[in-house]
Design a protein around this motif. Structure first.
Motif, PDB file in Angstrom:
ATOM      1  N   PHE A 130     -30.220 -20.235 -62.065  1.00  0.00           N
ATOM      2  CA  PHE A 130     -28.854 -20.318 -61.545  1.00  0.00           C
ATOM      3  C   PHE A 130     -28.868 -20.521 -60.033  1.00  0.00           C
ATOM      4  O   PHE A 130     -28.113 -21.331 -59.496  1.00  0.00           O
ATOM      5  CB  PHE A 130     -28.090 -19.046 -61.913  1.00  0.00           C
ATOM      6  CG  PHE A 130     -26.682 -19.004 -61.404  1.00  0.00           C
ATOM      7  CD1 PHE A 130     -25.662 -19.653 -62.084  1.00  0.00           C
ATOM      8  CD2 PHE A 130     -26.367 -18.318 -60.240  1.00  0.00           C
ATOM      9  CE1 PHE A 130     -24.351 -19.618 -61.620  1.00  0.00           C
ATOM     10  CE2 PHE A 130     -25.070 -18.274 -59.758  1.00  0.00           C
ATOM     11  CZ  PHE A 130     -24.059 -18.927 -60.454  1.00  0.00           C
ATOM     12  N   GLU A 131     -29.725 -19.771 -59.336  1.00  0.00           N
ATOM     13  CA  GLU A 131     -29.831 -19.903 -57.885  1.00  0.00           C
ATOM     14  C   GLU A 131     -30.318 -21.292 -57.495  1.00  0.00           C
ATOM     15  O   GLU A 131     -29.825 -21.890 -56.530  1.00  0.00           O
ATOM     16  CB  GLU A 131     -30.788 -18.853 -57.329  1.00  0.00           C
ATOM     17  CG  GLU A 131     -30.266 -17.425 -57.410  1.00  0.00           C
ATOM     18  CD  GLU A 131     -31.334 -16.417 -57.009  1.00  0.00           C
ATOM     19  OE1 GLU A 131     -32.256 -16.797 -56.274  1.00  0.00           O
ATOM     20  OE2 GLU A 131     -31.246 -15.267 -57.445  1.00  0.00           O
ATOM     21  N   ARG A 132     -31.302 -21.802 -58.252  1.00  0.00           N
ATOM     22  CA  ARG A 132     -31.826 -23.133 -57.946  1.00  0.00           C
ATOM     23  C   ARG A 132     -30.737 -24.195 -58.139  1.00  0.00           C
ATOM     24  O   ARG A 132     -30.599 -25.118 -57.323  1.00  0.00           O
ATOM     25  CB  ARG A 132     -33.032 -23.434 -58.830  1.00  0.00           C
ATOM     26  CG  ARG A 132     -33.716 -24.762 -58.495  1.00  0.00           C
ATOM     27  CD  ARG A 132     -35.056 -24.900 -59.175  1.00  0.00           C
ATOM     28  NE  ARG A 132     -34.942 -24.792 -60.624  1.00  0.00           N
ATOM     29  CZ  ARG A 132     -35.371 -23.752 -61.321  1.00  0.00           C
ATOM     30  NH1 ARG A 132     -35.933 -22.724 -60.699  1.00  0.00           N
ATOM     31  NH2 ARG A 132     -35.242 -23.727 -62.634  1.00  0.00           N
ATOM     32  N   ASP A 133     -29.961 -24.058 -59.220  1.00  0.00           N
ATOM     33  CA  ASP A 133     -28.866 -25.004 -59.441  1.00  0.00           C
ATOM     34  C   ASP A 133     -27.836 -24.910 -58.331  1.00  0.00           C
ATOM     35  O   ASP A 133     -27.305 -25.930 -57.878  1.00  0.00           O
ATOM     36  CB  ASP A 133     -28.193 -24.726 -60.793  1.00  0.00           C
ATOM     37  CG  ASP A 133     -29.070 -25.125 -61.966  1.00  0.00           C
ATOM     38  OD1 ASP A 133     -30.037 -25.881 -61.745  1.00  0.00           O
ATOM     39  OD2 ASP A 133     -28.801 -24.680 -63.101  1.00  0.00           O
ATOM     40  N   GLN A 134     -27.541 -23.688 -57.895  1.00  0.00           N
ATOM     41  CA  GLN A 134     -26.584 -23.515 -56.798  1.00  0.00           C
ATOM     42  C   GLN A 134     -27.075 -24.178 -55.518  1.00  0.00           C
ATOM     43  O   GLN A 134     -26.311 -24.846 -54.816  1.00  0.00           O
ATOM     44  CB  GLN A 134     -26.333 -22.021 -56.552  1.00  0.00           C
ATOM     45  CG  GLN A 134     -25.196 -21.426 -57.343  1.00  0.00           C
ATOM     46  CD  GLN A 134     -24.755 -20.095 -56.778  1.00  0.00           C
ATOM     47  OE1 GLN A 134     -25.557 -19.330 -56.236  1.00  0.00           O
ATOM     48  NE2 GLN A 134     -23.476 -19.784 -56.912  1.00  0.00           N
ATOM     49  N   GLN A 138     -25.353 -27.195 -53.498  1.00  0.00           N
ATOM     50  CA  GLN A 138     -25.027 -27.102 -52.073  1.00  0.00           C
ATOM     51  C   GLN A 138     -25.654 -28.239 -51.288  1.00  0.00           C
ATOM     52  O   GLN A 138     -25.009 -28.830 -50.407  1.00  0.00           O
ATOM     53  CB  GLN A 138     -25.487 -25.755 -51.526  1.00  0.00           C
ATOM     54  CG  GLN A 138     -24.684 -24.565 -52.043  1.00  0.00           C
ATOM     55  CD  GLN A 138     -25.300 -23.231 -51.647  1.00  0.00           C
ATOM     56  OE1 GLN A 138     -26.414 -23.174 -51.125  1.00  0.00           O
ATOM     57  NE2 GLN A 138     -24.575 -22.149 -51.907  1.00  0.00           N
ATOM     58  N   LEU A 139     -26.932 -28.555 -51.612  1.00  0.00           N
ATOM     59  CA  LEU A 139     -27.592 -29.662 -50.916  1.00  0.00           C
ATOM     60  C   LEU A 139     -26.912 -30.988 -51.230  1.00  0.00           C
ATOM     61  O   LEU A 139     -26.767 -31.845 -50.349  1.00  0.00           O
ATOM     62  CB  LEU A 139     -29.076 -29.719 -51.323  1.00  0.00           C
ATOM     63  CG  LEU A 139     -29.973 -28.615 -50.755  1.00  0.00           C
ATOM     64  CD1 LEU A 139     -31.371 -28.706 -51.365  1.00  0.00           C
ATOM     65  CD2 LEU A 139     -30.062 -28.712 -49.238  1.00  0.00           C
ATOM     66  N   ALA A 140     -26.503 -31.141 -52.509  1.00  0.00           N
ATOM     67  CA  ALA A 140     -25.805 -32.367 -52.889  1.00  0.00           C
ATOM     68  C   ALA A 140     -24.482 -32.482 -52.141  1.00  0.00           C
ATOM     69  O   ALA A 140     -24.103 -33.569 -51.687  1.00  0.00           O
ATOM     70  CB  ALA A 140     -25.560 -32.388 -54.397  1.00  0.00           C
ATOM     71  N   ALA A 141     -23.779 -31.352 -51.995  1.00  0.00           N
ATOM     72  CA  ALA A 141     -22.511 -31.359 -51.262  1.00  0.00           C
ATOM     73  C   ALA A 141     -22.739 -31.701 -49.789  1.00  0.00           C
ATOM     74  O   ALA A 141     -21.968 -32.462 -49.194  1.00  0.00           O
ATOM     75  CB  ALA A 141     -21.819 -30.006 -51.396  1.00  0.00           C
ATOM     76  N   ILE A 142     -23.806 -31.133 -49.212  1.00  0.00           N
ATOM     77  CA  ILE A 142     -24.130 -31.427 -47.807  1.00  0.00           C
ATOM     78  C   ILE A 142     -24.487 -32.892 -47.631  1.00  0.00           C
ATOM     79  O   ILE A 142     -24.051 -33.552 -46.681  1.00  0.00           O
ATOM     80  CB  ILE A 142     -25.285 -30.526 -47.330  1.00  0.00           C
ATOM     81  CG1 ILE A 142     -24.823 -29.060 -47.259  1.00  0.00           C
ATOM     82  CG2 ILE A 142     -25.803 -30.976 -45.970  1.00  0.00           C
ATOM     83  CD1 ILE A 142     -25.941 -28.082 -46.999  1.00  0.00           C
TER      84      ILE A 142
END
Length: 344
Positions: A130-134, A138-142
């Motif tokens: 779950f943390e890795r997906d988050q 976040q990186l994709a959003a950035i």
């Protein structure tokens, strides 16, 4: 966080229901009637589910720890929970004879280790995933924000020379008393600037709308260069609704003005051609240039505007785009782009 807690509760319930069923099957093989022991198992697995939920909440709270530390915590919590599980199982008074059976006690201990440690490992794996997906989201959003910002920067790099030259031309027309022509230039400039600033740089527009905007731009330039500029469009009706990035043609037209009409003394023709090759929409801008500039393949180099077009295409379509520019024959320059064909 709330989503993770709800997921922990659901996973906890499913896990211990499965353990209840597995335990019932195992009891059958060690000669304990699963139905008779159902009440005992409900109490035992109910308490176990409660302990597992508490351990899950602890793992959620420390999810930022280094992974080996979280694995060690899982082991420590398992060691603490095993005596509780074993005590409840042996003191749950059914039938009395099994409470003193060393084989059953060993079976209970092994089962407790496998179920509780198995739960901790499972939940640790789920939270880590779950943390890795988050982090990936976040990186994709950035990356998306960075791409949008870069695209906006590229799109808004309007050639300042065009604006300065237009304002100077307007001032010159006013001094000459050509107020009607000056008024037309002001209105055209106002429309062009308002439209370019209002368009979302990440959105697509119809090819017909993009060309209409460029005709507005060329209307301004015609007032500057009087009768020395002609413009020709070849666009099949089937491609009018093809989608293109907003203002993708602007730097190509600006380049044709700068290195065509801007340096030539005679009449200059600029032509825009739209065509379809396989699954690509090909847009080509050609312009006349002085013959003495035709000796090299690309006498003007790759200016900022053309580089911006190339970079925008690459950022948006990666390897599914094409770009080329240079002399195609003496006195004729061409800039061409290719992008995936998409009809609105």
């Amino acid at each position: 966080m709330d989503c993770l807690i709800r997921g922990a509760f659901s996973l906890n319930f499913i896990y211990w229901v499965c353990m209840f069923l597995v335990n019932s099957v195992l009891e059958y093989f060690i000669k304990i009637a699963p139905i008779e022991s159902a009440q005992h198992k409900l109490i035992l697995f109910g308490v176990s589910a409660l302990m597992a939920y508490v351990m899950g909440r602890i793992l959620i709270r420390v999810r930022g720890l280094f992974f080996p530390l979280k694995a060690l915590l899982c082991l420590v919590m398992t060691i603490i929970a095993i005596p509780v599980y074993t005590a409840i199982d042996l003191l749950n008074l059914y039938p009395q004879s099994v409470a003193s059976d060393p084989i059953y006690s060993g079976y209970t201990l092994i089962l407790a280790v496998s179920m509780i440690f198995g739960w901790n490992c499972l939940f640790l794996a789920v939270t880590d995933n779950f943390e890795r997906d988050q982090r990936e989201q976040q990186l994709a959003a950035i990356r998306e924000v960075a791409l949008t910002t870069k695209m906006q920067a590229l799109r808004y790099q309007v050639n300042p020379h065009f604006l300065f030259n237009t304002l100077n031309s307007i001032a010159g027309l006013i001094e000459e008393g050509a107020t009607i022509r000056a008024e037309r230039m002001v209105l055209s400039l106002s429309t062009f600037m308002r439209t370019t600033l209002a368009v979302d740089p990440m959105s697509d527009v119809k090819l017909s709308e993009e060309i209409a905007l460029q005709e507005e731009y060329l209307g301004i330039e015609r007032e500057r260069f009087l009768d020395r500029l002609t413009f020709k469009i070849e666009m099949p009706a089937a491609l009018q609704d093809a989608l293109v990035p907003s203002l993708i043609l602007q730097p190509l037209i600006e380049n044709a003005i700068k290195h065509g009409v801007g340096v030539a003394t005679g009449q200059v023709e600029i032509s825009l051609t739209a065509s379809c090759k396989s699954d690509l929409l090909v847009l080509t801008v050609e312009n006349d240039i002085p013959l003495d500039n035709s000796e090299s393949k690309n006498p003007f180099g790759m200016g900022v505007g053309l580089r911006n077009v190339q970079e925008r295409l690459h950022l948006r379509f990666q390897e599914n785009s094409q770009f080329s520019s240079g002399i195609i024959r003496p006195g004729r320059y061409q800039a061409s782009i290719g992008l995936p064909l998409k009809i609105a």
